[in-house]
Design a protein around this motif. Sequence first.
Motif: not given
Lengths: 383, 685
Positions: A6-8, A10-11, A13-14, B37, B33, A1, B26, B22, A3-4, B495, B30
Motif C-alpha cells: 500500500f505504501i508503495r 502511495i509512493s 502515486l506521488a 520485508d 520497505f 506485507m 521515494m 523527490m 500494507r507495505n 497510517y 520503497v
Amino acid sequence: MKRNRFIRTISLLAVVVSVTIVVSCRKDIKPIPEQQEVILTPNPDAAIKGVYLVNEGNMNMNKASLDYLDYTTGIYRRNIYNKVNPEVVKGLGDVGNDIGVYGSKLYVVVNISNKLEIMDVKTGKRIKQINITNCRYVTFHNGKAYVSAYLGTVGDPKAPNGIVAEIDTTSLTETKRVDVGRQPEEMAIVGEKLYVANSGGYSPKNYERTVSVIDLNSFTVINNIDVAINLHRLKADKYGDLYVTSRGNYYDVPSKMFVINTKTDQVKKTFNIGVSNLAIDGDIAYYYGSEWSYNDNKFTISYGMLNVKDEIILDQKFITDGTDKSITIPYGIAVHPITKEVLVTDAKNYVSPGTLYCFDPSGKKKWSVTTGDIPAHFAFVYK
Amino acid sequence: MRRSKNAFLGVKSIFFAFPAIMWLGMCTSVQSFAQTDSTKLNTKDSVNKVNELKEVQIRKIKITKRQTSSTPLQILSGADLEKLNSLSVADAVRFFSGVQLKDYGGIGGLKTINVRSMGTNHTAVFYDGVQLGNAQNGQVDLSKFSLDNIEEIELYNGQKSSIFQSAKGFAAGSSLYLNSKQPEFPDGTSNKLRASIKGGSFGLIDPSLLWQSKITDHISSSVSAEYKNANGRYKFRSTNGVYDTTAVRRGGDIETMRLEVALNGFMADSSKWKIKVYGYKDEQGIPGAVVNNVWGFSQRQWNKHIFVQTYYEKQFGIYSLMAAAKYSNDHKRYLNPDIVTTDGLLENNYHEQEAYISLANRFKINKYWDVVLSSDYLLNDFDADLYRFAYPTRNTLLTALAMQFHFDRLDIQANLLSTLVNDKTQSGTPLSDKNELTPTVMVSWQPFDQKEFRLRSFYKSIFRMPTMVDLYFTFYGNRVIKPEYTKQYDLGFTYIKGYERQALSQISVQTDVYYNRVKNKIVAVPSNSGIWSVQNLGLVDIKGIDVNIQSAWQIGNAFTLTSGISYTYQEAIDADTASPSYKDQIPYIPWHNISFLLSGTYKKLSMNYSYLYTGERYNQSTNNVYNYVMPWYTHDIAFHYNTKFNKRDIRLTAEINNLLNQAYEVVTNYPMPGRNYRFSLTYNY
C-alpha cells in the motif's frame, strides 16, 4: 506485507503526480491573444466600416480591452490591442471608460490607468499616451479633444473640483485645462459651448447639482446650470437641447432625466424616469434604466424610446422579441446611424465576458457575440 | 528578449530537477520497505524475535492526535515551526494541504486563508482557544500575527476533534488554532528570557523579547513584546514575453508594535486558569494593484487592536467545567488621498467592540460516554463614520450539545449546534432574526489490531452569517440576505510506521477525499451606477483529495532528516446553472497544489528547504484564455546554527526566499517579491 504494498502504491502515486505536474508546467509567456469570429455576411461597400467597443474590465484586473466589428468583412475581433501593441507594459490598462474616433485617430479614456490612449483608427497601433489623472470621458470639436477628469490635483484636501482638459489633436499635447464642478462626467458641445455634467460622487452627503458651461473660445466656465444631484449622462440632440440624467442618491431621491435648452441654459423639462444610459439618433432617444424594487430585492430594468423633437415618451420598444429577459445588466448602447440597428451590451456579473446584441429596427435580435469584460462604450468608424 | 527566454529555460530545468530529487527520496523509501520485508521474513522462524521486534516498533512510533483525530488535522509546531522560512502565521499555513493563502504580497499585504475552497469566511481563527473576531468582513489577516510567540499552529477541517470545547469551536467550516508559547521551567530555573532580532530584505528590522517568570509554584507569567519596521520595498518583474520590466514595489511600508502579557495558573486542585492581554498597533501603506501606468500608491491605514481574555478549567469528579470570557476593541483608520471630498481627503474610521462569554460543561456518563453542553454569547457593536451608517449591533447565542463515544478502537462524536442571531440597527431595517440548527458527526476507527492504521470520516453542516459589510455598508435600502451554507463530507485514513535499525525511522501518511457544497453563496451582484447589491446566488461544488506524507530519517548518529510532502487536488466548480461560468473552476483555485519540506540536522547545523507549487488557475470566474493564470512555484532555503555562548543558547539563522527569483502573483496584479533574504539572531537566557 499488504500494507507495505500500500505504501508503495502511495509512493508511486506521488511520483505520478509529480510527473503530471512537470508536464503541465508553465507555458511560454506570450502577449494576450486576439480572437476572431465571423458573425455577419461581409459588406465591402458598407458606409460605416466598423464599430469599436471598449470593454471596461473589472477594477484592479487591468482588463480594459478593445473589440472591433468589421462590417466590411463581417468579422468580430476580440481583444485587438495587445496583438498590435505587445510592447506596451501591461497593455491598454485598467477600466476603459470612454472611446471616440476623430479624424484618423482613435481615443480611449482609461480611468484607473490615468491616461488618454491615442491609436491609429485603421490599425489600432498606439500613437501616444497622454496622462490625465482619473479621466472619465472624451468629446471632440474643431481639432480639439476635451477630456473630463474627477480631480484636478490629487492629494490636496482643499481641491475637490474636477477639470476639463483641452488636447490639440494634431500635436497631441494638453493645451489648456479649466476647473469645473466636482467629479465631472459626460460632456457635449453645442455651438461654441461645452456642457459637462458634475456628479460630486466623492461626497454622497453633498452631491453636485450642476452642469458647468464652458465657453470654448475663452475656455472659462461661464455658467453653472442647477439641475439635480449626482448628474451623469449628457447628450445633445439636433434641436439644441441636452438630455441630462441624475442618478439620485440611491436612497430617497430617485433617478430622473432632464432637458436643458442651450439657448437659455435652463432646464425646460423633467422626465420622471430612471435612465442609466441613452443614445440619441435623429429624432429618437433610445434608453434603458433600472428601478430598485423592494418587493423583489433587486433592480428591475426597463427599456424605452423617446421622441426628442416633441419630447414625449414613445410606446414603441427597441427590443420586442423578449431578448430583454436574458440581459442581466444593460451597460452600453449605440445606434447605427444608417441601418438604425440598436447595439446593446450586457455586462452580466461584471466579472465575466459580456455579450453584444444587435437589434434590427423592428426590435428583433439580429445577432449577438461574446465580448470582453464589461462591454460599455462604442465608436463608429466611417469610410 | 532572448535573454529573458534563456533565463526562463534555466528556471524550467531546475524545476525538472526537483521531482528528480523527490523520486530519489521515494525510491529510497520503497527500497527500505523492501528491506523491512526481508528482515521480517528472516525473523519469522523465531516467534520471540518477532514479538520483540514488534514491541520495539510500537514503542518507537509516536501516535499523535494527527493520527487519531477524526477530522483531518495538520500541525506545525515547536522546532518544525522555527525552521520554516516564516515571519508571520500566514507564511506557515501555506504548507498545509487543502489551503489557499490569498496573499497580496509583501510584508504588510493582506493574507487570508481559504480552506478547501469554501471561502475565507468559513475558517475560524482561534488564538489560545478563543476566536479572533472580525464580524465586519469576516476575514482575519494572518500577516498581522507574528510567529514570534506562537508555539503551535493547528488546522482542522471541520472542527477540533474534541467535544469539550466552546460552542464557537463547533461553529465554523474549518478551524485554525494558534497556540502561544506556554511557560515551562525545567531544571529549577524560575526566569527565562529570549531576545531575538530579525532583519533583511524589505528594510526589515524586527526585535522581540519573551520573558517568562515563575511567580509561585502554581503561577507563572509571560511577557512578549515585538516591534517591526519595514519599508516594504521589493523588486518585481512583469513581462508578456515582449516587454520585460523590473520595477520596485512601493507604498507597502509597515510599522507594528505588539505586547502580550499572560498569567497562567496550574493550581493544586488541578484547575487551570489563564489571563491574557494582547495589544497591537500598526501603521501601514496599502499598495494597490499594479496596472498599466500605475506604479505608486498613497492609501494608508492605522490599526489598533486590544483584547483581554480569560480562561478557566476545572474537574469535579465526572463533571468538568470550562469557562472563557473576552473583550476586544478594534479601531481602524483608513486614508485615501486619491479621493478628495468636500471634507478633505477621504478618511474613514471603523470601530468594533466585541464581548464574549463561553461556558462548556462535560459529564463523563461512563467510561465510554461523554456528554458536553456548551453555550456562548457574543455581542458585536459597530461604529463607523460612513455616511448613512446603520450602526448595527449583533447578538449571537450559540448552544452546542455534543456527545462522544470512545471505545478501544472506535471513537464517535456527534453534535448539534443552535445559532441564534439578532441584529439591531439605529437606521434602516436590520437583518431579520436567524435561528439555525446544524449537525456534525465524526468517526475515527482502528479497523485492525495494529494501531498504525486508522480510518476517519466526518459530515458537517454549518453556515456563515452575512458580514456587516454584506448587510449594512450600503447607501440604500435593506438587504435581504440569507446565511451561506456549507456541507462537508470527508473520508480518509491515517497510517504510521516506525522502523528500527535502518535509515528510515518513521513514515506517516494521511489521506482524505472530500466533497463540499457551498449553497446560497453570498455574491456581490452589480447593478447600475456601480452600486453593488449583495445576493445569495452562488452554488459551488468542491471535490478534492488531500495527501500528506511525513518521514523521518536517522543516518548515523549525528544526521537526522525529516521530510513532509502534501498534495491537494481540487475541483471547485461553479454549479449555479444561471451563472455565466456554469461548470467552470471558481477563481483562484488551482487544480493542483504541492508543498514539500525537507529539513536536515547535523550536529549544530540544520538546514531547511521548502518548495511550494500552485498549479494553473483562473483569476475570474470564466475559464478562458484572458483569465488564465500560469502555475507558480518557489524554492526557499534556510540555515540554522545552534551554539552556546557563555553557556546560553544562541541561534543564528539565514533564510533565502524565492531562491530562483521567480516572478509570480498569487492575486493578479499584486506582484510577489523576488529573491529575498532574512537573518536572525536569537539569544536565550
